[in-house]
Design an enzyme around this catalytic site. Structure first.
Site, PDB file in Angstrom:
ATOM      1  CD1 TRP A  40      -2.040   2.207   1.729  1.00 45.09           C
ATOM      2  CD2 TRP A  40      -3.246   0.807   0.486  1.00 45.09           C
ATOM      3  NE1 TRP A  40      -3.220   2.818   1.444  1.00 45.09           N
ATOM      4  CE2 TRP A  40      -3.991   1.975   0.659  1.00 45.09           C
ATOM      5  CE3 TRP A  40      -3.797  -0.238  -0.276  1.00 45.09           C
ATOM      6  CZ2 TRP A  40      -5.262   2.156   0.131  1.00 45.09           C
ATOM      7  CZ3 TRP A  40      -5.060  -0.058  -0.802  1.00 45.09           C
ATOM      8  CH2 TRP A  40      -5.777   1.128  -0.595  1.00 45.09           C
ATOM      9  CB  THR A  71     -12.012   7.443   8.534  1.00 41.32           C
ATOM     10  OG1 THR A  71     -10.923   6.637   8.071  1.00 41.32           O
ATOM     11  CG2 THR A  71     -12.955   7.751   7.379  1.00 41.32           C
ATOM     12  CG  HIS A 117      -8.120   2.907   8.090  1.00 40.62           C
ATOM     13  ND1 HIS A 117      -8.503   1.618   8.386  1.00 40.62           N
ATOM     14  CD2 HIS A 117      -7.094   2.797   7.218  1.00 40.62           C
ATOM     15  CE1 HIS A 117      -7.743   0.767   7.723  1.00 40.62           C
ATOM     16  NE2 HIS A 117      -6.872   1.457   6.999  1.00 40.62           N
TER      17      HIS A 117
END
Length: 166
Positions: free
Chosen positions: A33, A98, A100
């Site tokens: 990622w 968010t 996250h």
């Protein structure tokens, strides 16, 4: 960590004092990622290890989908049949809209800390955590150096520490 106040990436190699670099085995877990950042971190780490005398065949690089999986990868390296002198985790988490970001950063930090408590080798924290993409770029070979290079040098310094206390 590379910041405007301190940048340790000016060093590009480390000379081991207590053991031979040619005998050192290093594992690197890289998150896919944000791979434009993490692959630059990987390249910085591998370059620094080789410049310090670690043989290419003694550097194992493996990939996981994201930063959260880095803890599992590090634990797997520590439990593998191959004995590694250090494990480096490399990832990048950029804050979003968010919570996250906080969950991932906290989880990886806690996971790596937990591994280091009882690990057979040091696990080096190379997770870049930034507010935006530019800050990540700055830490992956940009104006603040390369966090991957720093992680590799930290790994070698910890290997030296381990050799010294044995």
């Amino acid at each position: 960590m590379a910041t405007l106040l301190q940048n340790n990436s000016n060093e590009s190699q480390y000379t081991l004092r207590s053991c031979s670099a040619q005998d050192v085995r290093i594992a690197i877990a890289v998150a896919e990622w944000n791979n434009d950042i993490t692959f630059a971190l990987r390249d910085g780490a591998v370059t620094a290890l080789k410049a310090s005398g670690v043989l290419e065949e003694n550097i194992k690089v493996a990939y996981v989908p994201g930063a959260f999986e880095l803890t599992y990868a590090a634990a797997s390296f520590l439990q593998s049949e191959t004995i590694y002198d250090a494990v480096i985790i490399l990832g990048c988490v950029i804050r979003g809209d968010t919570s996250h970001y906080d969950c991932i950063c906290d989880g990886v930090s806690y996971g790596i800390t937990s591994l280091n408590r009882n690990a057979s080798a040091p696990v080096i924290f190379g997770l870049v955590t930034t507010e935006n993409k530019q800050q990540a770029i700055d830490r992956a070979g940009g104006k603040l150096g390369n966090k991957g290079t720093e992680a590799a040098l930290t790994a070698l310094k910890m290997v030296d520490f381990s050799c010294e206390i044995q």
